[in-house]
Design a protein around this motif. Structure first.
Motif, mmCIF file in Angstrom:
data_model
loop_
_atom_site.group_PDB
_atom_site.id
_atom_site.type_symbol
_atom_site.label_atom_id
_atom_site.label_comp_id
_atom_site.label_asym_id
_atom_site.label_seq_id
_atom_site.Cartn_x
_atom_site.Cartn_y
_atom_site.Cartn_z
ATOM 1 N N GLY A 286 0.808 -1.208 0.000
ATOM 2 C CA GLY A 286 0.000 0.000 0.000
ATOM 3 C C GLY A 286 0.846 1.264 0.000
ATOM 4 N N ASN A 287 0.206 2.363 0.373
ATOM 5 C CA ASN A 287 0.794 3.688 0.300
ATOM 6 C C ASN A 287 1.611 3.980 1.558
ATOM 7 N N ALA A 288 2.941 4.060 1.414
ATOM 8 C CA ALA A 288 3.801 4.284 2.578
ATOM 9 C C ALA A 288 3.495 5.602 3.269
ATOM 10 N N TYR A 289 2.997 6.606 2.518
ATOM 11 C CA TYR A 289 2.712 7.912 3.114
ATOM 12 C C TYR A 289 1.576 7.832 4.137
ATOM 13 N N GLU A 290 0.737 6.806 4.016
ATOM 14 C CA GLU A 290 -0.428 6.692 4.897
ATOM 15 C C GLU A 290 -0.231 5.711 6.041
ATOM 16 N N LEU A 291 0.956 5.119 6.151
ATOM 17 C CA LEU A 291 1.228 4.127 7.174
ATOM 18 C C LEU A 291 2.023 4.735 8.327
ATOM 19 N N ASP A 292 1.903 4.118 9.483
ATOM 20 C CA ASP A 292 2.641 4.551 10.669
ATOM 21 C C ASP A 292 4.007 3.886 10.650
ATOM 22 N N LEU A 293 4.999 4.616 10.136
ATOM 23 C CA LEU A 293 6.326 4.049 9.904
ATOM 24 C C LEU A 293 7.404 4.988 10.448
ATOM 25 N N PRO A 294 8.591 4.461 10.740
ATOM 26 C CA PRO A 294 9.706 5.352 11.123
ATOM 27 C C PRO A 294 9.988 6.334 9.997
ATOM 28 N N GLN A 295 10.334 7.565 10.385
ATOM 29 C CA GLN A 295 10.533 8.628 9.408
ATOM 30 C C GLN A 295 12.009 9.017 9.292
ATOM 31 N N MET A 296 12.386 9.461 8.107
ATOM 32 C CA MET A 296 13.723 9.991 7.906
ATOM 33 C C MET A 296 13.863 11.337 8.613
ATOM 34 N N PRO A 297 15.080 11.771 8.906
ATOM 35 C CA PRO A 297 15.250 13.124 9.458
ATOM 36 C C PRO A 297 14.573 14.152 8.561
ATOM 37 N N GLY A 298 13.845 15.064 9.176
ATOM 38 C CA GLY A 298 13.017 15.990 8.411
ATOM 39 C C GLY A 298 13.633 17.329 8.120
ATOM 40 N N SER A 299 14.856 17.541 8.559
ATOM 41 C CA SER A 299 15.503 18.831 8.307
ATOM 42 C C SER A 299 16.994 18.604 8.080
ATOM 43 N N TRP A 300 17.621 19.599 7.491
ATOM 44 C CA TRP A 300 19.059 19.558 7.217
ATOM 45 C C TRP A 300 19.845 19.400 8.524
ATOM 46 N N ALA A 301 19.472 20.159 9.534
ATOM 47 C CA ALA A 301 20.181 20.104 10.816
ATOM 48 C C ALA A 301 20.008 18.742 11.474
ATOM 49 N N ALA A 302 18.789 18.201 11.439
ATOM 50 C CA ALA A 302 18.541 16.890 12.043
ATOM 51 C C ALA A 302 19.323 15.796 11.325
ATOM 52 N N ALA A 303 19.406 15.881 9.996
ATOM 53 C CA ALA A 303 20.170 14.898 9.230
ATOM 54 C C ALA A 303 21.660 14.992 9.549
ATOM 55 N N THR A 304 22.153 16.214 9.754
ATOM 56 C CA THR A 304 23.556 16.405 10.100
ATOM 57 C C THR A 304 23.862 15.785 11.460
ATOM 58 N N ASP A 305 22.982 15.993 12.419
ATOM 59 C CA ASP A 305 23.172 15.400 13.747
ATOM 60 C C ASP A 305 23.119 13.870 13.676
ATOM 61 N N ALA A 306 22.189 13.345 12.880
ATOM 62 C CA ALA A 306 22.063 11.894 12.753
ATOM 63 C C ALA A 306 23.306 11.295 12.095
ATOM 64 N N PHE A 307 23.862 11.983 11.104
ATOM 65 C CA PHE A 307 25.092 11.541 10.457
ATOM 66 C C PHE A 307 26.226 11.456 11.477
ATOM 67 N N GLU A 308 26.319 12.453 12.342
ATOM 68 C CA GLU A 308 27.391 12.486 13.337
ATOM 69 C C GLU A 308 27.265 11.339 14.339
ATOM 70 N N ARG A 309 26.033 10.968 14.698
ATOM 71 C CA ARG A 309 25.808 9.959 15.736
ATOM 72 C C ARG A 309 25.841 8.527 15.214
ATOM 73 N N CYS A 310 25.669 8.325 13.925
ATOM 74 C CA CYS A 310 25.369 7.003 13.376
ATOM 75 C C CYS A 310 26.578 6.061 13.439
ATOM 76 N N PRO A 311 26.459 4.918 14.134
ATOM 77 C CA PRO A 311 27.585 3.974 14.178
ATOM 78 C C PRO A 311 27.892 3.355 12.824
ATOM 79 N N ASP A 312 26.881 3.171 11.974
ATOM 80 C CA ASP A 312 27.141 2.604 10.653
ATOM 81 C C ASP A 312 27.956 3.561 9.783
#
Length: 444
Positions: A378-404
């Motif tokens: 079905g439509n992923a936009y309508e499902l309750d799923l984990p979301q990607m970082p929603g902003s540039w700053a949040a993505a930058t912080d996630a990149f810094e923290r990510c063990p992978d």
């Protein structure tokens, strides 16, 4: 002097260039009579030149500049050799380079070396990724403050709206596409199918699958350079920026890959439509790394205007069979060609970092025998799923923290990219909407 230059005596000057962290070519113009020295000895410029911000400015507090004395690196030719630059008026050739230290060590902050590191790990396991990229771009008349589709060279008219998979949209710019395919042939870029896409003046060209991820990244880097330059030669702009228009779909850059074992067999193929355990492990690795890798797939301020629900770009961390609303899709077709399509990246990426992130994450999934969640329907936009970082700053912080991320990339590259993106974010907040569009339209 190389055989290629000897066979092209009309070429009087060359360009030598390497990719910086934003995918910008940094290099020099050199008379052809000095080309032999560059081929045999390389050339030199500051190591910090591969770590500039999107404006081409030094990174404040970078350990590569004043702290280290701003030393030179040695730039050596890649395996590619010379390629023509058909978008320039005078016959010219480009020699792609990558950077090394004085003692011969690879410079870890060079994005091409980052991908080579990942490929070396695959090679040590007897594995070979087979990779293809799909590149979307807009043709734009930017001669005024209002962006518009260029008028057709054939009719002189502008298309009033989007026209998905329309032959007439392609035919309207047939001269441009004919020149583009001729140029790809001359540059050894394996351009395949072209289609019109869902945006106003938007098109997509697929590059053919190949068992050399470094060449696939080179081809993508050179293709973006070619399209932008050739469009200007034809009197308009071509842009890979993630979201040039508010009301139309953004530019994506989807990646398809399978993996061959030492015998040349596809490890994702189990003879059926679902794929092997190895496919699931690779999918799981890709999904697990998405939060930390989002900065690689959406590296600029404008990138996040594309990653919104219902805009033909994924926002949820999920996978599926034959479902384009998912971040990771397993296409149908013959089982021998079973593959993964990674759909998160925008057209504004650095292809070396993007492919290193995708293929590196898949390899971690294989090494860890990771298991993904169930595929969605079905439509992923309508499902309750984990979301990607929603902003540039949040993505930058996630990149810094990510063990992978720390398992895929060298510490120096991680540090340099974080310094770059945080500096760009500070300056970006001071720009108007028009200045932001102007910043990215021709650069990314």
């Amino acid at each position: 002097m190389s055989e290629w230059l000897m066979a092209h005596p009309e070429v009087r000057t060359i360009r030598v260039a390497a990719s910086d962290l934003n995918g910008q070519p940094r290099g020099k113009r050199i008379p052809t009579r000095f080309a032999g020295k560059v081929e045999s000895e390389g050339t030199r410029f500051p190591i910090s030149a591969l770590n500039l911000d999107i404006w081409g400015e030094d990174i404040e507090d970078s350990p590569l500049v004043f702290e280290a004395g701003d030393p030179d690196g040695v730039l050596r030719p890649t395996e590619r050799g010379f390629v023509p630059m058909p978008w320039l008026e005078a016959p010219t050739a480009l020699l792609p380079l990558w950077m090394f230290h004085e003692d011969g060590r690879a410079f870890d902050g060079d994005p091409r070396h980052a991908l080579a590191r990942v490929m070396n790990r695959y090679r040590a396991l007897g594995l070979t990724p087979v990779v293809a990229t799909e590149l979307e771009f807009y043709m734009i008349d930017d001669s005024s403050t209002r962006l518009r589709v260029p008028p057709s060279p054939r009719s002189g008219k502008r298309r009033p709206g989007a026209d998905t998979l329309a032959l007439r949209a392609l035919d309207a710019f047939d001269t441009f596409f004919t020149d583009l395919y001729d140029a790809c042939e001359a540059m050894d870029i394996p351009a395949d199918t072209a289609i019109s896409e869902a945006g106003l003046g938007q098109f997509e060209i697929n590059l053919v699958h190949q068992a050399d991820a470094l060449k696939a990244a080179d081809d993508t880097w050179l293709f973006k350079m070619l399209v932008r330059g050739l469009a200007r030669k034809h009197g308009f702009a071509a842009s890979f920026m993630a979201k040039p228009y508010d009301d139309y779909a953004g530019n994506g850059m989807h990646t398809h890959f399978s993996i061959l074992d030492a015998q040349g067999d596809n490890i994702f193929d189990d003879g059926g439509p679902r794929g092997s355990d190895a496919l699931r492990h690779a999918v799981a690795g890709c999904l697990r790394a998405i939060p930390g890798s989002t900065l690689l797939f959406a590296p600029h301020g404008n990138s996040y205007d594309r990653l919104v629900p219902g805009a033909h770009a994924p926002t949820s961390i999920c996978w599926a069979y034959e479902n384009r609303t998912a971040a990771v899709r397993v296409p149908g077709g013959a089982s021998a060609a079973r593959r993964i399509e990674h759909r998160v990246a925008g057209g504004d990426i650095n292809p070396y970092l993007m492919l290193a992130g995708v293929l590196g994450a898949a390899l971690l999934g294989l090494e860890d025998k990771a298991e993904p969640p169930d595929p969605i329907t079905g439509n992923a936009y309508e499902l309750d799923l984990p979301q990607m970082p929603g902003s540039w700053a949040a993505a930058t912080d996630a990149f810094e923290r990510c063990p992978d991320i720390r398992r895929i990339f060298a510490p120096g590259l991680i540090r340099n990219l974080l310094l770059t993106k945080r500096q760009e974010q500070r300056f970006y907040t001071e720009l108007s909407h028009e200045e932001r569009i102007e910043l990215y339209l021709d650069t990314v």
